[in-house]
Design a protein around this motif. Sequence first.
Motif, PDB file in Angstrom:
ATOM      1  N   LEU A  48      70.924  24.337  -4.473  1.00 51.66           N
ATOM      2  CA  LEU A  48      71.317  22.960  -4.765  1.00 51.66           C
ATOM      3  C   LEU A  48      70.183  22.189  -5.443  1.00 51.66           C
ATOM      4  O   LEU A  48      70.423  21.377  -6.335  1.00 51.66           O
ATOM      5  N   GLU A  49      68.963  22.472  -5.026  1.00 51.41           N
ATOM      6  CA  GLU A  49      67.812  21.823  -5.655  1.00 51.41           C
ATOM      7  C   GLU A  49      67.703  22.225  -7.127  1.00 51.41           C
ATOM      8  O   GLU A  49      67.442  21.386  -7.994  1.00 51.41           O
ATOM      9  N   VAL A  50      67.902  23.510  -7.405  1.00 49.81           N
ATOM     10  CA  VAL A  50      67.846  23.986  -8.791  1.00 49.81           C
ATOM     11  C   VAL A  50      68.958  23.354  -9.621  1.00 49.81           C
ATOM     12  O   VAL A  50      68.746  22.963 -10.779  1.00 49.81           O
ATOM     13  N   LEU A  51      70.153  23.256  -9.045  1.00 44.78           N
ATOM     14  CA  LEU A  51      71.278  22.653  -9.762  1.00 44.78           C
ATOM     15  C   LEU A  51      70.969  21.206 -10.141  1.00 44.78           C
ATOM     16  O   LEU A  51      71.185  20.790 -11.283  1.00 44.78           O
ATOM     17  N   VAL A  52      70.475  20.432  -9.196  1.00 45.47           N
ATOM     18  CA  VAL A  52      70.140  19.035  -9.492  1.00 45.47           C
ATOM     19  C   VAL A  52      69.017  18.961 -10.514  1.00 45.47           C
ATOM     20  O   VAL A  52      69.041  18.114 -11.424  1.00 45.47           O
ATOM     21  N   SER A  53      68.036  19.851 -10.396  1.00 46.79           N
ATOM     22  CA  SER A  53      66.947  19.885 -11.371  1.00 46.79           C
ATOM     23  C   SER A  53      67.478  20.125 -12.778  1.00 46.79           C
ATOM     24  O   SER A  53      67.066  19.461 -13.739  1.00 46.79           O
ATOM     25  N   ILE A  55      70.467  19.492 -13.898  1.00 52.32           N
ATOM     26  CA  ILE A  55      71.220  18.304 -14.329  1.00 52.32           C
ATOM     27  C   ILE A  55      70.273  17.228 -14.845  1.00 52.32           C
ATOM     28  O   ILE A  55      70.525  16.595 -15.879  1.00 52.32           O
ATOM     29  N   LEU A  56      69.164  17.037 -14.158  1.00 54.58           N
ATOM     30  CA  LEU A  56      68.193  16.031 -14.566  1.00 54.58           C
ATOM     31  C   LEU A  56      67.558  16.382 -15.907  1.00 54.58           C
ATOM     32  O   LEU A  56      67.365  15.511 -16.763  1.00 54.58           O
ATOM     33  N   CYS A  57      67.256  17.659 -16.096  1.00 56.03           N
ATOM     34  CA  CYS A  57      66.644  18.087 -17.357  1.00 56.03           C
ATOM     35  C   CYS A  57      67.640  17.983 -18.506  1.00 56.03           C
ATOM     36  O   CYS A  57      67.275  17.583 -19.622  1.00 56.03           O
ATOM     37  N   GLU A  58      68.896  18.310 -18.254  1.00 55.30           N
ATOM     38  CA  GLU A  58      69.909  18.188 -19.295  1.00 55.30           C
ATOM     39  C   GLU A  58      70.151  16.725 -19.666  1.00 55.30           C
ATOM     40  O   GLU A  58      70.569  16.413 -20.782  1.00 55.30           O
ATOM     41  N   TRP A  84      59.084  14.780   0.245  1.00 53.17           N
ATOM     42  CA  TRP A  84      60.482  14.758  -0.137  1.00 53.17           C
ATOM     43  C   TRP A  84      60.919  16.137  -0.631  1.00 53.17           C
ATOM     44  O   TRP A  84      60.086  17.028  -0.811  1.00 53.17           O
ATOM     45  N   ASP A  85      62.205  16.332  -0.832  1.00 42.83           N
ATOM     46  CA  ASP A  85      62.701  17.645  -1.253  1.00 42.83           C
ATOM     47  C   ASP A  85      62.699  17.809  -2.768  1.00 42.83           C
ATOM     48  O   ASP A  85      62.562  18.925  -3.283  1.00 42.83           O
ATOM     49  N   LEU A  86      62.869  16.712  -3.484  1.00 42.01           N
ATOM     50  CA  LEU A  86      62.823  16.732  -4.950  1.00 42.01           C
ATOM     51  C   LEU A  86      62.327  15.373  -5.410  1.00 42.01           C
ATOM     52  O   LEU A  86      62.826  14.342  -4.948  1.00 42.01           O
ATOM     53  N   ILE A  87      61.353  15.389  -6.297  1.00 41.44           N
ATOM     54  CA  ILE A  87      60.867  14.133  -6.852  1.00 41.44           C
ATOM     55  C   ILE A  87      60.702  14.275  -8.365  1.00 41.44           C
ATOM     56  O   ILE A  87      60.563  15.387  -8.884  1.00 41.44           O
ATOM     57  N   VAL A  88      60.731  13.152  -9.036  1.00 44.68           N
ATOM     58  CA  VAL A  88      60.472  13.110 -10.476  1.00 44.68           C
ATOM     59  C   VAL A  88      59.426  12.029 -10.721  1.00 44.68           C
ATOM     60  O   VAL A  88      59.652  10.860 -10.393  1.00 44.68           O
ATOM     61  N   VAL A  89      58.294  12.440 -11.272  1.00 46.00           N
ATOM     62  CA  VAL A  89      57.242  11.510 -11.667  1.00 46.00           C
ATOM     63  C   VAL A  89      56.994  11.734 -13.149  1.00 46.00           C
ATOM     64  O   VAL A  89      56.609  12.831 -13.560  1.00 46.00           O
ATOM     65  N   SER A  90      57.241  10.720 -13.956  1.00 47.16           N
ATOM     66  CA  SER A  90      57.116  10.842 -15.410  1.00 47.16           C
ATOM     67  C   SER A  90      56.270   9.699 -15.959  1.00 47.16           C
ATOM     68  O   SER A  90      56.537   8.527 -15.665  1.00 47.16           O
ATOM     69  N   ALA A 240      75.783   9.053 -11.133  1.00 52.39           N
ATOM     70  CA  ALA A 240      74.753   8.063 -10.810  1.00 52.39           C
ATOM     71  C   ALA A 240      73.372   8.562 -11.234  1.00 52.39           C
ATOM     72  O   ALA A 240      72.551   7.797 -11.758  1.00 52.39           O
ATOM     73  N   LEU A 241      73.115   9.849 -11.013  1.00 54.72           N
ATOM     74  CA  LEU A 241      71.839  10.439 -11.426  1.00 54.72           C
ATOM     75  C   LEU A 241      71.647  10.304 -12.931  1.00 54.72           C
ATOM     76  O   LEU A 241      70.594   9.864 -13.410  1.00 54.72           O
ATOM     77  N   ARG A 242      72.657  10.712 -13.675  1.00 57.19           N
ATOM     78  CA  ARG A 242      72.574  10.674 -15.131  1.00 57.19           C
ATOM     79  C   ARG A 242      72.375   9.245 -15.637  1.00 57.19           C
ATOM     80  O   ARG A 242      71.596   8.999 -16.557  1.00 57.19           O
ATOM     81  N   GLY A 243      73.094   8.321 -15.011  1.00 51.34           N
ATOM     82  CA  GLY A 243      72.968   6.927 -15.416  1.00 51.34           C
ATOM     83  C   GLY A 243      71.554   6.414 -15.230  1.00 51.34           C
ATOM     84  O   GLY A 243      71.024   5.688 -16.085  1.00 51.34           O
ATOM     85  N   HIS A 244      70.940   6.792 -14.128  1.00 49.97           N
ATOM     86  CA  HIS A 244      69.571   6.347 -13.856  1.00 49.97           C
ATOM     87  C   HIS A 244      68.603   6.944 -14.868  1.00 49.97           C
ATOM     88  O   HIS A 244      67.694   6.253 -15.352  1.00 49.97           O
ATOM     89  N   VAL A 245      68.777   8.228 -15.181  1.00 48.78           N
ATOM     90  CA  VAL A 245      67.890   8.888 -16.140  1.00 48.78           C
ATOM     91  C   VAL A 245      68.015   8.229 -17.515  1.00 48.78           C
ATOM     92  O   VAL A 245      67.009   7.970 -18.186  1.00 48.78           O
TER      93      VAL A 245
END
Length: 254
Positions: A48-53, A55-58, A84-90, A240-245
């Motif tokens: 599930l973590e890989v799947l969300v990752s 999605i975020l990269c796409e 945390w289980d998954l974070i994004v720092v950019s 919601a994830l895509r919208g935030h990105v």
Amino acid sequence: MNIDKRLRAAVQNYWNARRQNKEKQVKSGKIDAGTRGEVTGGTQMGGLEVLVSDILCEAGLKKVDVRTRTALELPGYFRATKKWDLIVVSDGALVLAMEFKSQAGKSIGNNVNNRSEEAVGSAKDIWTAFREGRFGTSPAPFLGYLFLLEDRDNVKTPVANKEPYFSVDPEFRGESHLKDTAAHRRYRGVSYSKRYELLCRRLVLERLYTSACFMMATNSRATKLTQPAEDLSFQRFVAALRGHVVTFLGSRST
């Protein structure tokens, strides 16, 4: 990306990982009590973590900015750090932080309260740290909560509420429209699966998390995945994830 297909595969990976962890325990001769042996190793939510990752990269984020294995610590307010289980720092900004939680096995009663306290506490901690400037002057991050519950009979059976002094929230009785009468107070209550659904929904309603997802799946080699609530579906969570990105990337380009 066929998200529905990838989601089913990721959930199946969850059960496969638990079985593999248990088999390793048996081979080593060190078997943990109950279902603990199934989660030893910490890789069961990896699919599930890989799947969300992905999605975020796409959606446009750099793969190097999406972390799921190492360097996951973020500062808190009531504690120094929380992993945390998954974070994004950019570009020095905290874009996103996510929790991936699950519950499987016969023992579930105490875990519902523990999971609730953990979810609320983690959110309160990071938002207070954000208020105090621990993440700089960047816009508010996306806080996500994903919960996977084993679909079995004991999680779908009504559970009695203990109310020695005061009445519980009507939602936890399953009939919120009933008046507070003696007959109502004897009502058995909602199931554990419903309690988890209410938890996820209220985490969002109270703005503790930006979005939450609640799913149930059978423990089998051909798992059956269900999503009891439309407002907590994985599809809505992904939107919601895509919208935030998109919003984040747009703010960076101006």
